[in-house]
Design a protein around this motif. Structure first.
Motif, PDB file in Angstrom:
ATOM      1  N   ASP A 261      -0.931   2.695  90.005  1.00  0.00           N
ATOM      2  CA  ASP A 261      -2.016   3.096  90.886  1.00  0.00           C
ATOM      3  C   ASP A 261      -2.969   4.025  90.157  1.00  0.00           C
ATOM      4  O   ASP A 261      -2.568   5.007  89.576  1.00  0.00           O
ATOM      5  CB  ASP A 261      -1.452   3.836  92.087  1.00  0.00           C
ATOM      6  N   GLY A 262      -4.220   3.704  90.251  1.00  0.00           N
ATOM      7  CA  GLY A 262      -5.207   4.527  89.550  1.00  0.00           C
ATOM      8  C   GLY A 262      -5.737   5.598  90.468  1.00  0.00           C
ATOM      9  O   GLY A 262      -5.791   5.434  91.672  1.00  0.00           O
ATOM     10  N   CYS A 263      -6.176   6.650  89.869  1.00  0.00           N
ATOM     11  CA  CYS A 263      -6.735   7.712  90.684  1.00  0.00           C
ATOM     12  C   CYS A 263      -8.127   7.346  91.133  1.00  0.00           C
ATOM     13  O   CYS A 263      -8.661   7.910  92.052  1.00  0.00           O
ATOM     14  CB  CYS A 263      -6.816   8.995  89.885  1.00  0.00           C
TER      15      CYS A 263
ATOM     16  N   GLY B  54      -9.352   4.800  92.472  1.00  0.00           N
ATOM     17  CA  GLY B  54      -9.530   3.761  93.460  1.00  0.00           C
ATOM     18  C   GLY B  54      -9.064   2.400  92.996  1.00  0.00           C
ATOM     19  O   GLY B  54      -9.310   1.401  93.653  1.00  0.00           O
ATOM     20  N   HIS B  55      -8.395   2.323  91.912  1.00  0.00           N
ATOM     21  CA  HIS B  55      -7.850   1.030  91.528  1.00  0.00           C
ATOM     22  C   HIS B  55      -6.389   1.070  91.855  1.00  0.00           C
ATOM     23  O   HIS B  55      -5.634   1.787  91.227  1.00  0.00           O
ATOM     24  CB  HIS B  55      -7.923   0.768  90.041  1.00  0.00           C
ATOM     25  N   GLY B  56      -6.024   0.310  92.770  1.00  0.00           N
ATOM     26  CA  GLY B  56      -4.599   0.230  93.043  1.00  0.00           C
ATOM     27  C   GLY B  56      -4.112  -1.051  92.446  1.00  0.00           C
ATOM     28  O   GLY B  56      -4.627  -1.510  91.434  1.00  0.00           O
TER      29      GLY B  56
ATOM     30  N   ALA C 246      -3.328   9.920  85.147  1.00  0.00           N
ATOM     31  CA  ALA C 246      -3.605   9.346  86.461  1.00  0.00           C
ATOM     32  C   ALA C 246      -4.474   8.101  86.359  1.00  0.00           C
ATOM     33  O   ALA C 246      -4.402   7.219  87.202  1.00  0.00           O
ATOM     34  CB  ALA C 246      -4.286  10.378  87.335  1.00  0.00           C
TER      35      ALA C 246
END
Lengths: 341, 414
Positions: free
Chosen positions: B107-109, B111-113, B69
């Motif tokens: 997409d990061g888990c 909070g980095h999209g 993730a």
């Protein structure tokens, strides 16, 4: 019993080298479980704790937040081995630096487990049952100073030093204090997200958490192993009686007992039992041992290096040495004065 | 995943399995007994973390191909091409370098999209044309030493994580040599210490041990024990040993009744070298508390003997009694000009063998002391006595017999 004898016979003969290995293994057995605990916690924090969570929960005022952070050990009692990976992750998750450092330094001291072990080692449970009825001229603090001077002092001085260091560190930018790769990850966390974030499945979060835990364990474990190697040499090869001779000298006693804490790298839950029988050292010197040891020792020196810049670790070492060295003597005098009936 | 990443991942898994394996081996074989105390959570923690490390290793092995993730694939963090598109419009210049972040990661888990930065600079700018080519590994926050170092650093890290542990596990003797015991303070004993006295006191549990110092001072009732009983130092006689036993038979525990010990030191505060008074203790208490051998010797551990030096009443009762103890033996280096003494010790562990401390007492022989191999296990019987030496009261066993024996199940006391 017979089988055990055969087994023992198969073991190598004790030797100086064997002593080092023995001490090494025993500290690994004592510390590794807590490192694993800390790193799994760190992995879970990374995967599951929302990035802005800490900012929302903590007081807006950073100084206040730092003062609060000194008490976190009461809620999450961890000793010094477990705290380093957790701190590393919390900093990346946006925990202000001052808070992080204060929590890191205070938690292994201001912590119920350590309180109980200190009181046990210094025989400070006796007299507690009569403390309520004791009419002490200096009130409850005076009564406490009379019955449990060492536990009281250790908690207070540990807390004060941790907050002081936190307040100083607060003034610096993360880039000045932290290792580069840690700083980078904070910056990334600060970038606002445009658009909705796709929901991540629990499974892939778990995969992420466990991968992070593995890397963190190996990272922290490597620094831990270096520290334990050095410590186990000192622990078994240097005659600790040398220190008794310097103990009588007021000016040398404090630095030397802190150096002893440094090289022994004891767990904060057990160090009071080592300090208590040192008859030749004063109250202030033992207090220095019990406050300095959980905040700085050889294994921590290396473990801190996985989070902080090297010169910060050195500054922390010198700063703690100085602050604790200056604080314990007046403190001991104050406690003595308070306890006087 | 690139080959390097796969190898790094596998090495990481292998190291976890190694650590877990060593912890589990020492727990299951029972050898952990030489390192950690039986009570408390230390030994269970070794078992739990051994299993935990194996699970963590196997989990990471099994999920090696799965999506993470944090950033779908570990390669992602390292080769982003940043293309910044800034729109500066300051100070009449018209530079328009266009930085456009175009991160390639999923997409990061955390909070980095997908980042799409559009900077609008409007300060006095110069014509800078950035061409960022970051290669930071920060997107998943966890690239450890193995991931980030070069080949050399990686090798060193792997060696540090594996060699000392394997070496120690394979070659540890599970016990200390005499050298370590000397360094840990064998010859620097402080008999007035009370650090672990509760654990080894001969007083019954629950029996009031309150200090009697607050009670009105009573005259010290002192009757020095018979001649064969180990000498009480003359200089400090009334103060240090308040003995009120009657008809104590030579060499045997014969007194029928022992007077209540109310004697206490009222004349001067207890100094470092003095035993303290903790209230009454009688021979009956001793008999009720301590097992006896069939020869009529009280069977005691060295730390129990050690701590009697700090307790006046217990000392008064034990003085002159025949005791038996099993311990390790070392040559005596303190007050032993005539070579009549040996030193016997037990190691006491608080949390792990690294904090083990020797508790020792001297054993005195009528003639020159026999010699033993350092740290050999011996069974000693003798008469208990106390001597003022080097500024402190030292418990000394006057040896009747010493013979080599086998190590007990628990070599260390906890």
């Amino acid at each position: 019993m017979d089988a055990q004898m055969h087994f023992l016979a198969a073991l190598p003969e004790p030797s100086r080298f064997g002593d080092v290995l023995m001490a090494f293994l025993s500290i690994v057995f004592e510390g590794a479980p807590y490192i694993l605990l800390g790193t799994i916690l760190s992995g879970l924090i990374d995967a599951f704790l929302p990035a802005k969570f800490l900012e929302r929960v903590l007081p807006k005022n950073k100084g206040l937040a730092t003062i609060m952070a000194g008490f976190l050990g009461l809620i999450f009692p961890v000793c010094e081995c477990a705290i380093v990976p957790v701190i590393r992750r919390l900093v990346q998750k946006g925990l202000p630096l001052g808070c992080a450092v204060t929590y890191m330094l205070a938690a292994p001291i201001v912590n119920p487990v350590v309180l109980v072990s200190t009181m046990t080692a210094f025989k400070e449970f006796q007299g507690l049952d009569t403390i309520a009825t004791a009419a002490h001229p200096n009130g409850i603090l005076g009564a406490l100073a009379d019955t449990a001077p060492m536990s009281l002092s250790r908690m207070f001085v540990g807390y004060i030093v941790a907050v002081l260091v936190g307040l100083v560190v607060m003034r610096f930018k993360p880039a000045q204090v932290l290792k580069e790769k840690i700083v980078e990850s904070i910056e990334k966390g600060a970038i606002p997200v445009d658009g909705p974030v796709k929901r991540i499945s629990f499974d892939s979060k778990l995969v992420h958490a466990m991968r992070t835990a593995m890397r963190d364990f190996l990272d922290t474990g490597m620094y831990f192993a270096i520290g334990v190697m050095i410590t186990s040499v000192f622990n078994t090869q240097v005659n600790q009686a040398i220190l008794d001779r310097v103990a009588s000298n007021e000016f040398v006693a404090l630095p030397s007992i802190m150096m002893l804490a440094m090289v022994l790298s004891l767990c904060s839950t057990s160090d009071a039992f080592i300090a208590a029988p040192m008859a030749s050292f004063t109250f202030a010197a033992k207090l220095a041992f019990l406050v300095f040891g959980p905040m700085m020792d050889i294994k921590l020196l290396f473990m801190y290096s996985s989070v902080f810049k090297r010169r910060v670790v050195v500054a922390l070492f010198l700063g703690l040495l100085l602050v604790i060295g200056l604080l314990v003597e007046p403190w001991a005098a104050m406690i003595e004065h308070l306890a006087k009936k | 995943m690139s080959t390097t990443r796969v190898v790094t991942h596998l090495v990481g898994v292998a190291l976890l399995l190694l650590w877990g394996g060593v912890l589990l081996y020492f727990f299951i074989s029972g050898r952990v007994a030489a390192y950690l105390p039986p009570d408390g959570i230390f030994r269970p923690m070794v078992l739990a973390s051994g299993i935990g490390l194996l699970i963590l290793g196997v989990f990471n092995l099994a999920t090696m191909g799965s999506e993470d993730a944090g950033c779908g694939d570990h390669d992602c963090g390292h080769d982003h091409d940043h293309d910044h598109k800034h729109d500066h419009s300051g100070c009449g210049h018209d530079h328009s370098h266009d930085h456009a972040h175009d991160h390639a990661h999923k997409d990061g888990c955390c909070g980095h999209g997908e980042h799409d930065h559009k900077h609008d600079h409007s300060e006095c700018g110069h014509d800078h044309s950035h061409d960022h080519d970051h290669s930071h590994g920060a997107h998943d926050h966890a690239h450890g030493i193995l991931d980030e170092s070069g080949p050399l650093g990686r090798t060193v890290a792997i060696l540090i994580l594996s060699v000392p542990l394997v070496l120690a596990a394979a070659m540890t003797p599970d016990r200390y040599s005499g050298a370590a015991v000397v360094n840990k303070g064998l010859y620097n004993q402080n008999y007035a210490s009370t650090a672990n006295a509760d654990q080894f006191t001969l007083r019954k549990e629950g029996k009031p041990t309150a200090k009697v110092a607050d009670a009105p001072p009573a005259p010290a009732a002192v009757a020095l024990p018979p001649a064969n009983v180990a000498r009480v130092p003359g200089s400090a006689a009334p103060a240090t040993a308040s003995v009120a036993t009657s008809n104590m038979g030579p060499g045997g525990p014969s007194p029928e009744k022992v007077a209540d010990m109310v004697a206490r030191d009222a004349s001067k505060p207890a100094g470092k070298a003095d035993a303290k008074s903790y209230g009454s203790f009688t021979l009956d208490d001793l008999k009720a508390q301590v097992p006896m051998s069939k020869d009529g010797n009280f069977i005691l551990e060295v730390p129990e003997l050690y701590y009697t030096a700090g307790d006046k009443e217990v000392q008064g009762v034990l003085s002159g009694q025949s005791v038996e103890t099993t311990a390790q033996v070392m040559p005596e280096k303190v007050n032993n000009e005539d070579g009549k003494r040996l030193r016997i010790l037990r190691m006491l562990v608080q949390c792990c063998a690294a904090d083990a401390r020797p508790y020792s007492v001297p054993v005195e022989f009528a003639e020159k002391a026999p010699t033993f191999k350092d740290m050999a296990w011996v069974k000693v019987t003798g008469i208990m006595g106390y001597k003022q030496e080097g500024g402190q009261l030292v418990p000394v066993i006057q040896a009747k017999e010493i013979k080599e024996t086998t190590a007990p199940d628990n070599a260390m006391l906890y």
